[in-house]
Design a protein around this motif. Sequence first.
Motif, PDB file in Angstrom:
ATOM      1  N   PRO A  43       0.813  -1.215   0.000  1.00 35.42           N
ATOM      2  CA  PRO A  43       0.000   0.000   0.000  1.00 35.42           C
ATOM      3  C   PRO A  43       0.843   1.260   0.000  1.00 35.42           C
ATOM      4  CG  PRO A  43       0.020  -0.977   2.176  1.00 35.42           C
ATOM      5  CD  PRO A  43       0.724  -1.946   1.273  1.00 35.42           C
ATOM      6  N   ALA A  44       0.318   2.296  -0.624  1.00 37.44           N
ATOM      7  CA  ALA A  44       0.998   3.586  -0.588  1.00 37.44           C
ATOM      8  C   ALA A  44       0.966   4.145   0.828  1.00 37.44           C
ATOM      9  CB  ALA A  44       0.312   4.552  -1.545  1.00 37.44           C
ATOM     10  N   THR A  45       2.006   4.871   1.225  1.00 39.22           N
ATOM     11  CA  THR A  45       2.081   5.436   2.562  1.00 39.22           C
ATOM     12  C   THR A  45       1.015   6.509   2.742  1.00 39.22           C
ATOM     13  OG1 THR A  45       4.452   5.017   2.648  1.00 39.22           O
ATOM     14  CG2 THR A  45       3.568   6.634   4.196  1.00 39.22           C
ATOM     15  N   ALA A  46       0.242   6.392   3.780  1.00 38.82           N
ATOM     16  CA  ALA A  46      -0.805   7.372   4.067  1.00 38.82           C
ATOM     17  C   ALA A  46      -0.201   8.554   4.815  1.00 38.82           C
ATOM     18  CB  ALA A  46      -1.910   6.726   4.883  1.00 38.82           C
ATOM     19  N   ALA A  47      -0.908   9.672   4.816  1.00 41.83           N
ATOM     20  CA  ALA A  47      -0.411  10.870   5.481  1.00 41.83           C
ATOM     21  C   ALA A  47      -0.285  10.652   6.988  1.00 41.83           C
ATOM     22  CB  ALA A  47      -1.334  12.039   5.181  1.00 41.83           C
ATOM     23  N   ALA A  48      -1.259   9.987   7.582  1.00 49.82           N
ATOM     24  CA  ALA A  48      -1.250   9.768   9.030  1.00 49.82           C
ATOM     25  C   ALA A  48      -1.148   8.278   9.319  1.00 49.82           C
ATOM     26  CB  ALA A  48      -2.518  10.339   9.661  1.00 49.82           C
ATOM     27  N   PRO A  49      -0.192   7.863  10.140  1.00 48.98           N
ATOM     28  CA  PRO A  49      -0.091   6.432  10.467  1.00 48.98           C
ATOM     29  C   PRO A  49      -1.243   5.974  11.343  1.00 48.98           C
ATOM     30  CG  PRO A  49       1.478   7.698  11.761  1.00 48.98           C
ATOM     31  CD  PRO A  49       0.859   8.660  10.784  1.00 48.98           C
ATOM     32  N   LEU A  50      -1.604   4.719  11.173  1.00 49.48           N
ATOM     33  CA  LEU A  50      -2.623   4.127  12.020  1.00 49.48           C
ATOM     34  C   LEU A  50      -2.056   3.858  13.415  1.00 49.48           C
ATOM     35  CD1 LEU A  50      -5.569   2.977  11.769  1.00 49.48           C
ATOM     36  CD2 LEU A  50      -4.511   0.758  11.321  1.00 49.48           C
ATOM     37  N   LEU A  51      -0.809   3.422  13.453  1.00 48.05           N
ATOM     38  CA  LEU A  51      -0.133   3.082  14.705  1.00 48.05           C
ATOM     39  C   LEU A  51       1.247   3.725  14.675  1.00 48.05           C
ATOM     40  CD1 LEU A  51      -0.935   1.150  17.127  1.00 48.05           C
ATOM     41  CD2 LEU A  51       0.566  -0.538  16.062  1.00 48.05           C
ATOM     42  N   ALA A  52       1.617   4.429  15.746  1.00 50.09           N
ATOM     43  CA  ALA A  52       2.937   5.042  15.852  1.00 50.09           C
ATOM     44  C   ALA A  52       3.560   4.624  17.181  1.00 50.09           C
ATOM     45  CB  ALA A  52       2.832   6.563  15.764  1.00 50.09           C
ATOM     46  N   VAL A  53       4.678   3.928  17.099  1.00 49.90           N
ATOM     47  CA  VAL A  53       5.346   3.378  18.287  1.00 49.90           C
ATOM     48  C   VAL A  53       6.665   4.110  18.472  1.00 49.90           C
ATOM     49  CG1 VAL A  53       6.266   1.283  19.350  1.00 49.90           C
ATOM     50  CG2 VAL A  53       4.244   1.153  17.856  1.00 49.90           C
ATOM     51  N   GLU A  54       6.898   4.613  19.671  1.00 50.16           N
ATOM     52  CA  GLU A  54       8.091   5.416  19.941  1.00 50.16           C
ATOM     53  C   GLU A  54       8.811   4.898  21.175  1.00 50.16           C
ATOM     54  OE1 GLU A  54       6.789   9.399  20.441  1.00 50.16           O
ATOM     55  OE2 GLU A  54       5.828   9.542  18.466  1.00 50.16           O
ATOM     56  N   GLY A  55      10.049   4.435  20.986  1.00 48.24           N
ATOM     57  CA  GLY A  55      10.920   4.071  22.105  1.00 48.24           C
ATOM     58  C   GLY A  55      10.333   3.046  23.054  1.00 48.24           C
ATOM     59  N   LEU A  56       9.607   2.083  22.529  1.00 50.51           N
ATOM     60  CA  LEU A  56       8.901   1.127  23.385  1.00 50.51           C
ATOM     61  C   LEU A  56       9.871   0.154  24.053  1.00 50.51           C
ATOM     62  CD1 LEU A  56       5.864   0.537  23.995  1.00 50.51           C
ATOM     63  CD2 LEU A  56       6.065  -1.380  22.414  1.00 50.51           C
ATOM     64  N   GLY A  57       9.697  -0.013  25.351  1.00 52.10           N
ATOM     65  CA  GLY A  57      10.530  -0.953  26.089  1.00 52.10           C
ATOM     66  C   GLY A  57       9.733  -1.634  27.186  1.00 52.10           C
ATOM     67  N   LYS A  58      10.116  -2.853  27.503  1.00 48.34           N
ATOM     68  CA  LYS A  58       9.447  -3.605  28.564  1.00 48.34           C
ATOM     69  C   LYS A  58      10.469  -4.446  29.304  1.00 48.34           C
ATOM     70  CE  LYS A  58       6.100  -5.610  30.923  1.00 48.34           C
ATOM     71  NZ  LYS A  58       5.347  -4.848  31.959  1.00 48.34           N
ATOM     72  N   TRP A  59      10.500  -4.272  30.643  1.00 48.38           N
ATOM     73  CA  TRP A  59      11.336  -5.089  31.510  1.00 48.38           C
ATOM     74  C   TRP A  59      10.450  -5.882  32.459  1.00 48.38           C
ATOM     75  CZ3 TRP A  59      13.127  -0.751  29.318  1.00 48.38           C
ATOM     76  CH2 TRP A  59      14.455  -0.725  28.906  1.00 48.38           C
ATOM     77  N   TYR A  60      10.875  -7.088  32.755  1.00 48.01           N
ATOM     78  CA  TYR A  60      10.241  -7.909  33.793  1.00 48.01           C
ATOM     79  C   TYR A  60      11.217  -7.956  34.961  1.00 48.01           C
ATOM     80  CZ  TYR A  60       7.525  -9.482  29.738  1.00 48.01           C
ATOM     81  OH  TYR A  60       6.748  -9.543  28.604  1.00 48.01           O
ATOM     82  N   GLY A  61      11.150  -6.935  35.841  1.00 45.89           N
ATOM     83  CA  GLY A  61      12.174  -6.800  36.857  1.00 45.89           C
ATOM     84  C   GLY A  61      13.495  -6.489  36.164  1.00 45.89           C
ATOM     85  N   PRO A  62      14.552  -7.266  36.434  1.00 48.64           N
ATOM     86  CA  PRO A  62      15.833  -6.999  35.769  1.00 48.64           C
ATOM     87  C   PRO A  62      15.925  -7.602  34.361  1.00 48.64           C
ATOM     88  CG  PRO A  62      16.070  -8.815  37.317  1.00 48.64           C
ATOM     89  CD  PRO A  62      14.655  -8.302  37.471  1.00 48.64           C
ATOM     90  N   ARG A  63      14.949  -8.414  33.987  1.00 47.65           N
ATOM     91  CA  ARG A  63      15.020  -9.112  32.691  1.00 47.65           C
ATOM     92  C   ARG A  63      14.391  -8.277  31.591  1.00 47.65           C
ATOM     93  NH1 ARG A  63      11.860 -12.806  29.891  1.00 47.65           N
ATOM     94  NH2 ARG A  63      10.289 -12.861  31.553  1.00 47.65           N
TER      95      ARG A  63
END
Length: 274
Positions: A15-35
Motif C-alpha cells: 500500500p501507498a504510505t498514508a499521510a497519518a499512520p494508524l499506529l505510531a510506536v516510539e521508544g517502546l521498552g518492557k522489563w520484567y524486573g531486571p530481565r
Amino acid sequence: MTAACAATRDPQAVPATAAAPLLAVEGLGKWYGPRLGCRDVSFTLHPGEVLGVVGESGSGKTTLLGCLSGGLTPTTGRVAYHSEAWGPADVHALPEGRRRLLMRTEWGFVRQNPRDGLRLGVSAGANIGERPMAVGARHYGHIRARALDWLSRVEIDPARLDDRPASFSGGMQQRLQIARVLVNGPRLVFMDEPTGGLDVSVQARLLDLLRDLVARLGLSAVIVTHDLAVARLLAHRLMVMKDGRVVEEGLTDQVLDDPHHPYTQLLVSSVLQA
C-alpha cells in the motif's frame, strides 16, 4: 520451510504510505524486573499495511505484541493509535473501558492456540455472534445471517453453525477464531503465530485464506512469527528481533533476499538449509 514458501506476494500490492499512520510506536521498552523483554522499538504502521515481526524464541517479539495490543504495560515509550472514533491517543493512557471497546470494534487479536480465542462451550455461531452483540446488535436473524456468512468466508460448512468448536479440527478452530475476530470489521489485527502447530497442508490453506482476507478487507496487521515463509507471504515490511531489540527492518523481500545483519543472515541461511 512450509508449503507456502513457493507462493510470493505481488510487490505492487504494497500500500501507498498514508499521510497519518494508524499506529505510531516510539521508544517502546518492557522489563520484567531486571530481565529485558524488548527495548527501544520504534515504527509506524499505515492503513492497509502488514508488518511482520520475526525472531527466535526469546527474541522479544511476543512481548512487543503484548505491549502493542494493550495486554502488557510498557516500561518506557508509547503506542499511539489513530482511532476512527476519537482520533489519535496513547493506547496505554486510555481508560480500561475504552481499550476494551477498541478490542471489540477497531482491533482484533488472533491467538496461536485457537482455544485461547474461542469459547469452546458454545456453538460456532455463538462464537461469531457474540462480537456483534457486544457492540449492540440484537436482531437474532441478522446476527445468525452474519455468522453464516462468515463461516462461508473462512471455508467452514455453514451446516456446522450450531456445532461446538471442540468438535472441530485445529485448522477449523483457527479459521473460526479468524471469523470471530473479523466479523465486526476491525481496522487493525494482531496475530501471534497464526499458523503455529498446524500441519503443513493446513498451514498453506490457512495462509491463502489470511492473505485473501487481508487484501480484500484492507486490513492493517502486525504478525509475529518465527516462520520466514509466513512472513514472506503475508507481510509488506519486516522487523527482525534479537535479544529484545530490532536488529534489521525493511521491505520483506529486501530483508529476506539481501539480509545485512549477521543474525538475519543466520535465520535466512537456516531456512535455506532446512
